[in-house]
Motif scaffolding. Structure first.
Motif, mmCIF file in Angstrom:
data_model
loop_
_atom_site.group_PDB
_atom_site.id
_atom_site.type_symbol
_atom_site.label_atom_id
_atom_site.label_comp_id
_atom_site.label_asym_id
_atom_site.label_seq_id
_atom_site.Cartn_x
_atom_site.Cartn_y
_atom_site.Cartn_z
ATOM 1 N N UNK A 85 3.693 18.087 -18.431
ATOM 2 C CA UNK A 85 2.833 19.199 -18.844
ATOM 3 C C UNK A 85 3.626 20.495 -18.939
ATOM 4 N N UNK A 86 4.502 20.744 -17.949
ATOM 5 C CA UNK A 86 5.340 21.944 -18.000
ATOM 6 C C UNK A 86 6.268 21.899 -19.221
ATOM 7 N N UNK A 103 2.058 11.360 -10.534
ATOM 8 C CA UNK A 103 1.463 12.697 -10.575
ATOM 9 C C UNK A 103 2.533 13.758 -10.811
ATOM 10 N N UNK A 104 3.671 13.586 -10.156
ATOM 11 C CA UNK A 104 4.776 14.530 -10.327
ATOM 12 C C UNK A 104 5.310 14.487 -11.765
ATOM 13 N N UNK A 105 5.433 13.288 -12.311
ATOM 14 C CA UNK A 105 5.914 13.135 -13.687
ATOM 15 C C UNK A 105 4.916 13.758 -14.664
ATOM 16 N N UNK A 106 3.632 13.544 -14.432
ATOM 17 C CA UNK A 106 2.613 14.142 -15.300
ATOM 18 C C UNK A 106 2.721 15.660 -15.288
ATOM 19 N N UNK A 158 0.828 -1.212 0.000
ATOM 20 C CA UNK A 158 0.000 0.000 0.000
ATOM 21 C C UNK A 158 0.858 1.257 0.000
ATOM 22 N N UNK A 159 1.924 1.244 0.805
ATOM 23 C CA UNK A 159 2.821 2.406 0.844
ATOM 24 C C UNK A 159 3.518 2.597 -0.509
ATOM 25 N N UNK A 160 3.970 1.502 -1.096
ATOM 26 C CA UNK A 160 4.642 1.584 -2.401
ATOM 27 C C UNK A 160 3.688 2.116 -3.468
ATOM 28 N N UNK A 161 2.454 1.666 -3.431
ATOM 29 C CA UNK A 161 1.468 2.139 -4.404
ATOM 30 C C UNK A 161 1.218 3.628 -4.223
ATOM 31 N N UNK A 162 1.114 4.070 -2.988
ATOM 32 C CA UNK A 162 0.932 5.508 -2.718
ATOM 33 C C UNK A 162 2.122 6.310 -3.232
ATOM 34 N N UNK A 163 3.329 5.801 -2.986
ATOM 35 C CA UNK A 163 4.537 6.479 -3.470
ATOM 36 C C UNK A 163 4.552 6.538 -5.002
ATOM 37 N N UNK A 164 4.166 5.443 -5.640
ATOM 38 C CA UNK A 164 4.115 5.402 -7.109
ATOM 39 C C UNK A 164 3.089 6.394 -7.648
ATOM 40 N N UNK A 165 1.943 6.482 -7.001
ATOM 41 C CA UNK A 165 0.922 7.443 -7.439
ATOM 42 C C UNK A 165 1.452 8.871 -7.363
ATOM 43 N N UNK A 166 2.140 9.198 -6.249
ATOM 44 C CA UNK A 166 2.715 10.536 -6.116
ATOM 45 C C UNK A 166 3.769 10.786 -7.190
ATOM 46 N N UNK A 167 4.593 9.784 -7.446
ATOM 47 C CA UNK A 167 5.643 9.930 -8.467
ATOM 48 C C UNK A 167 5.026 10.126 -9.853
#
Length: 121
Positions: free
Chosen positions: A55-56, A48-51, A37-46
């Motif tokens: 975009x920038x 989102x950051x990459x997206x 669960x923690x790894x999945x949360x970290x991956x989601x944040x990563x």
């Protein structure tokens, strides 16, 4: 990834209902699920950051494209040609465009290819 999180929650509930039957299995599975669960949360944040970064970058590239391919008028081209002079290196034959002010204000401008003085007569 949301599907994985849901499956982990479901499995956790099933194990919770049977934790008295096999405490070691429950503890081990609970630890693995917590890590996942923690790894999945970290991956989601990563992700989102990459997206956001993509975009920038996309915006920056679009702006550069607009600048590169903007229309140039004849007057703009004449202004550019009035401010620059074509110089050919006497040593290697490389042709360069130099600002007139740079030619007037310097005694030495080195050729980027061979290093010879472009202003030498």
């Amino acid at each position: 990834m949301d599907n994985i999180n849901e499956k982990i929650k479901t499995l956790y509930k099933i194990l919770e209902n049977h934790k008295d039957e096999n405490t070691e299995v429950f503890k081990a599975a609970a630890e693995v699920m917590e890590i996942l669960s923690k790894e999945i949360s970290d991956l989601k944040r990563a992700i989102d950051s990459i997206k956001e970064t993509v975009n920038f970058l996309n915006d920056d590239v679009s702006e550069l494209q607009d600048q590169l391919f903007e229309e140039v008028s004849i007057e703009d081209l004449e202004d550019i040609s009035d401010n620059y002079d074509e110089i050919e290196c006497k040593n290697c034959g490389k042709k360069l465009y130099l600002e007139m002010s740079a030619i007037k204000n310097n005694d030495v401008i080195k050729c980027p290819d061979c290093g010879a003085n472009l202003l030498e007569k």
